[in-house]
Design a protein around this motif. Sequence first.
Motif, short mmCIF file in Angstrom:
data_model
loop_
_atom_site.label_atom_id
_atom_site.label_comp_id
_atom_site.label_asym_id
_atom_site.label_seq_id
_atom_site.Cartn_x
_atom_site.Cartn_y
_atom_site.Cartn_z
N PHE A 83 -6.94 -4.63 6.40
CA PHE A 83 -5.63 -5.25 6.32
C PHE A 83 -4.74 -4.18 5.43
O PHE A 83 -3.82 -3.95 5.33
CB PHE A 83 -5.66 -6.11 6.40
N ARG A 84 -4.97 -4.28 4.26
CA ARG A 84 -4.36 -3.86 3.68
C ARG A 84 -4.17 -2.45 3.28
O ARG A 84 -2.83 -1.71 3.01
CB ARG A 84 -5.15 -4.76 1.96
N GLN A 85 -5.41 -1.71 3.87
CA GLN A 85 -5.21 -0.43 4.01
C GLN A 85 -4.40 0.01 4.73
O GLN A 85 -3.36 0.81 4.15
CB GLN A 85 -6.48 0.03 4.02
N TYR A 86 -3.79 -0.29 5.93
CA TYR A 86 -3.19 -0.84 7.34
C TYR A 86 -1.51 -1.14 6.58
O TYR A 86 -0.77 0.17 6.71
CB TYR A 86 -2.73 -1.60 8.14
N PHE A 87 -1.47 -1.56 5.49
CA PHE A 87 -0.33 -2.55 5.45
C PHE A 87 0.46 -1.47 4.14
O PHE A 87 1.68 -1.46 4.23
CB PHE A 87 -0.56 -3.59 3.95
N ARG A 96 7.85 0.64 5.08
CA ARG A 96 8.16 -0.83 5.00
C ARG A 96 6.49 -1.36 4.91
O ARG A 96 6.06 -1.08 6.38
CB ARG A 96 8.90 -1.23 5.35
N GLY A 97 6.09 -2.55 4.73
CA GLY A 97 4.66 -3.08 4.93
C GLY A 97 5.38 -4.36 5.39
O GLY A 97 5.94 -5.37 4.31
N LEU A 98 4.60 -5.75 6.54
CA LEU A 98 4.84 -6.51 7.39
C LEU A 98 3.99 -6.57 8.05
O LEU A 98 2.62 -6.23 8.83
CB LEU A 98 6.05 -6.17 8.65
N ALA A 99 4.04 -8.17 7.04
CA ALA A 99 2.86 -9.56 8.23
C ALA A 99 3.46 -10.56 8.64
O ALA A 99 3.81 -11.27 7.60
CB ALA A 99 1.20 -9.21 6.44
N ASP A 144 6.94 -9.43 3.29
CA ASP A 144 7.80 -7.93 3.81
C ASP A 144 7.53 -7.56 2.08
O ASP A 144 8.35 -7.95 1.00
CB ASP A 144 9.41 -8.56 3.90
N VAL A 145 7.09 -6.22 1.90
CA VAL A 145 7.07 -5.08 1.01
C VAL A 145 7.91 -4.04 1.02
O VAL A 145 7.74 -3.18 1.70
CB VAL A 145 5.76 -5.00 -0.09
N SER A 294 2.00 -5.60 -8.31
CA SER A 294 2.57 -6.80 -8.76
C SER A 294 3.87 -7.40 -7.76
O SER A 294 4.01 -8.56 -7.55
CB SER A 294 3.73 -6.80 -9.93
N ALA A 295 4.33 -5.72 -7.14
CA ALA A 295 5.06 -6.62 -5.86
C ALA A 295 4.23 -7.41 -4.86
O ALA A 295 5.14 -8.23 -3.92
CB ALA A 295 5.45 -4.86 -4.92
N PHE A 296 3.09 -6.83 -4.15
CA PHE A 296 2.44 -7.70 -3.08
C PHE A 296 2.23 -8.80 -3.96
O PHE A 296 2.68 -10.75 -3.02
CB PHE A 296 1.01 -6.40 -3.29
N GLU A 297 1.69 -9.32 -5.48
CA GLU A 297 1.07 -10.33 -5.57
C GLU A 297 3.00 -11.70 -5.54
O GLU A 297 2.86 -12.81 -5.34
CB GLU A 297 0.47 -10.41 -6.45
#
Length: 398
Positions: A83-87, A96-99, A144-145, A294-297
């Motif tokens: 999941f995180r690798q695709y993101f 942009r990563g969206l979930a 959303d990152v 930090s951005a993901f957290e």
Amino acid sequence: MPLNSENLLAFFGVETADLPRVTIDRALSVPAVLCAVVFLSRTLATVPLHAYRDTKEGPIKLAGKTGITLHEAPNDLMGSFKFRQYFWQCVFTGGRGLAWIERTGSNIEGLWPFDPRKVTIRRRGFDQVYICDGKEYPAADVIDVPFMLKEDQVSHRGPIQMAGKAIQLAIAMNDYGSNFFAGGGVPPLALSGPLPQGDAALRRASADVDRAIKFAKANKSPVLPIPAGHELKPVGFDPAKGQMTEARLFQIQEIARAYQIPPAFLQDLSRGTFANVEQQDLHLVKHLIDQWASAFEDELNLKLFGRFKNGRYVEHNLNGLQRGDFKSRIDGIARAIQTAQMTPNEARALENRPRHPNAAANELLVQGATVVLGSQSTTETTPETPPADDGETHDDET
């Protein structure tokens, strides 16, 4: 043929002055871009990620659905790494990563990644919605990152888009090198001498020379027949003389700048030494991985638990990237135990070993010789009292 910008670009495999639009797939055909995307996405997917709750005894890991969703399996189709690798691949390619956060009431059931190409983002006052396959999702339910937001705070910029010119040049040099060696290493040639008049006659002469070159290559003949009084001269530069090797190394550095990644991690060790590669390793964690973590957290904390998260939070364990070799790791753990920074059972947990049942394994330990300054005993030892003199003479000699 006059030398102009179009001919110069054609020499590097570009047909017109209008450089082609760089797509994600085309950009990933450049080894340095592929290496940057794969390395960063896999590294960030590898870092352990846990959910915690603050208590009076300190933070404890959440073990329910939230903990499992983040650390083990975000949904029924993906493990945490996948999941995180695709993101992160979406972040470092399109930008942009969206979930989507699947909820049942206040419970978090799963995280499902969106294909950013199929998502439209709309801003309505202070509300923001994400539209995918005709369905609207509120911002509170979407992780959303972006790589970099534009001024409207809705659209974004991606690294491949922003570094497009550098990637185009790398593609052009790759194509030129492929075409050059596929053609047997024969550079573009110019036929000089008395030439026939008229466009048709010139085309026939050029075709005759082309057939002669192909015939010599097919028959592995070093002799190339040309008309008497004519001469073939190379047009353009030999790759070595044109310093294409140095230029391609420079493009690796340009792509490394776009991703802010040390060149050593793009397999560029042309200026690498043991000392500076080690420093680049520290630079990577401190100034790149930590920032994206930090951005993901921040995004997970806001969207999973809300602004007032009631002591719950998500955090990466970056120590996983700095474990080092076995000896260094064990020495560091032993030092932490001896200086009362962690208990033996906490140290065992770092190495995924079972807890020791002895109660002392849960206590903070310190070396016995280490005491508070000034607290050592000041009692002086009283010398033994000598025996009383009985008046008799003692002769020790025999």
